[in-house]
Write a protein that holds these residues in place. Sequence first.
Motif, short mmCIF file in Angstrom:
data_model
loop_
_atom_site.label_atom_id
_atom_site.label_comp_id
_atom_site.label_asym_id
_atom_site.label_seq_id
_atom_site.Cartn_x
_atom_site.Cartn_y
_atom_site.Cartn_z
N ILE A 168 40.12 -19.36 26.51
CA ILE A 168 40.68 -18.69 25.33
C ILE A 168 39.66 -18.71 24.19
O ILE A 168 39.35 -17.67 23.58
N LEU A 169 39.12 -19.91 23.91
CA LEU A 169 38.24 -20.05 22.74
C LEU A 169 37.29 -21.23 22.97
O LEU A 169 37.67 -22.25 23.55
N THR A 170 36.04 -21.08 22.52
CA THR A 170 35.06 -22.17 22.53
C THR A 170 34.56 -22.40 21.12
O THR A 170 34.30 -21.45 20.39
N ILE A 171 34.42 -23.68 20.75
CA ILE A 171 33.75 -24.03 19.50
C ILE A 171 32.58 -24.94 19.84
O ILE A 171 32.73 -25.95 20.52
N LEU A 172 31.39 -24.56 19.36
CA LEU A 172 30.15 -25.25 19.72
C LEU A 172 29.49 -25.85 18.48
O LEU A 172 29.34 -25.18 17.46
N TYR A 173 29.09 -27.12 18.61
CA TYR A 173 28.24 -27.75 17.58
C TYR A 173 26.84 -27.85 18.14
O TYR A 173 26.63 -28.48 19.18
N GLN A 174 25.86 -27.22 17.48
CA GLN A 174 24.50 -27.19 18.01
C GLN A 174 23.47 -27.88 17.12
O GLN A 174 22.27 -27.75 17.35
N GLU A 175 23.90 -28.60 16.13
CA GLU A 175 23.03 -29.36 15.25
C GLU A 175 21.87 -28.51 14.74
O GLU A 175 22.08 -27.38 14.30
N ASN A 176 20.61 -29.01 14.83
CA ASN A 176 19.51 -28.32 14.14
C ASN A 176 18.45 -27.73 15.06
O ASN A 176 17.47 -27.17 14.59
N VAL A 177 18.60 -27.85 16.38
CA VAL A 177 17.63 -27.29 17.31
C VAL A 177 18.22 -26.03 17.93
O VAL A 177 19.23 -26.09 18.63
N GLY A 226 18.65 -22.52 20.24
CA GLY A 226 18.53 -22.24 21.65
C GLY A 226 19.63 -21.32 22.14
O GLY A 226 19.51 -20.69 23.19
N LEU A 227 20.71 -21.22 21.34
CA LEU A 227 21.81 -20.31 21.69
C LEU A 227 21.41 -18.88 21.35
O LEU A 227 20.96 -18.59 20.24
N GLN A 228 21.60 -17.98 22.32
CA GLN A 228 21.33 -16.56 22.10
C GLN A 228 22.53 -15.74 22.56
O GLN A 228 23.18 -16.09 23.55
N VAL A 229 22.81 -14.66 21.86
CA VAL A 229 23.93 -13.79 22.19
C VAL A 229 23.43 -12.37 22.38
O VAL A 229 22.45 -11.94 21.74
N MET A 230 24.07 -11.64 23.28
CA MET A 230 23.72 -10.24 23.51
C MET A 230 24.38 -9.38 22.45
O MET A 230 25.60 -9.38 22.32
N LYS A 231 23.57 -8.70 21.65
CA LYS A 231 24.09 -7.85 20.58
C LYS A 231 23.36 -6.52 20.62
O LYS A 231 22.13 -6.46 20.52
N ASP A 232 24.14 -5.44 20.79
CA ASP A 232 23.57 -4.09 20.82
C ASP A 232 22.46 -3.97 21.86
O ASP A 232 21.41 -3.35 21.63
N GLY A 233 22.68 -4.59 23.01
CA GLY A 233 21.75 -4.44 24.12
C GLY A 233 20.52 -5.32 24.08
O GLY A 233 19.63 -5.18 24.93
N GLN A 234 20.43 -6.24 23.11
CA GLN A 234 19.28 -7.14 23.08
C GLN A 234 19.72 -8.56 22.73
O GLN A 234 20.77 -8.76 22.12
#
Length: 343
Positions: free
Chosen positions: A220-229, A231-239
């Motif tokens: 249903i839902l994810t909440i992520l804590y990624q501190e200061n490093v 590395g997370l990338q999301v696909m937006k408008d094909g890139q």
Amino acid sequence: MVKLISNWCMTVKSLPQEYVFPKDTRPGDQVVPNFENCPVIDLEKAGSDDRNDIIQQVLQASQDCGLFQVINHGVSEDMLKDAMGVVKEFFNMPYEDKASLYSLDTTKSCRLYSSSFDYAGETVHRWRDVLKHTCHPLEECVDLWPEKPSKYRDVMGKYSVELRNLSLRILEMIREGLELNPEYFGDELTGAQALLLNHYPPCPEPSLALGISKHSDPNILTILYQENVGGLQVMKDGQWVGIKPIPNALVVMIGHLLKVVSNGKLESAEHRAVTNAEESRYTIGSSINPRNKDVVIEPAKALLEKNDCRPLYRAFSYKDYHQVYKEHRGEGEPTLEVFKIED
């Protein structure tokens, strides 16, 4: 335990072949820009006269790419630091102290493993170690958690409760925005919660590897804590675009099941995690899921009636969905395509 990357990664100078991704899926050497317009929503305002505006911000961000960051969310800076501190301490313990938790059995409610949920069945391994365990209801889960570090159960117990409360707050705003019935996101859809603690050790050849390959979340839902490093990338408008960490912010990602419930109105973010050669990256994910595997997932009837529209997806069980998700290796559209109703 030899499969844990952190056990041996500092002894290799090149990436083992079984961790090298195909050319069309590896990150390569190209610099990925940050998502400069990534929505950042101040949840403190949701308790004021600005609540309707905040709800619309949440809905708009969920529609545009299925991902946004939240600040002033109610989880204290000290709580975030304590949780990340104990996670780092866990992953950096001697392997003897973690050996009893390591397992390839995907049915275990608390297990330590490497790469993905299906190490034996995958053709390429991911560059990460993972501790995953259920955490709601807390009293039913906590005795299965790691006994070391000594503070683990206390700190992560408090953290999981706060993240669950925050998740339900966000879902309530989504419910209001979609004009669904009160209590729609009740225990049937949100009765389970899991923590996913990720350790991405330094990688000798980051351009060839992935910490997590492209996928959408099966929940249903994810909440992520990624501190200061980063590395997370999301696909937006094909890139691919990077989600730059904001101090004390939390990343919210819409899951596949919420996309179905909203009849496709909300998007489920396709995302991945890349590695780096210089330092370890740690993240803490909290996911909200149905507790009963036989629960039926379908577009909300009230939403269909309100908008006088047909359902885009047929009703299916959570159990059947998970089987299809595994078969498609988490790929977003191919998974949901199975449940789409043809025109």
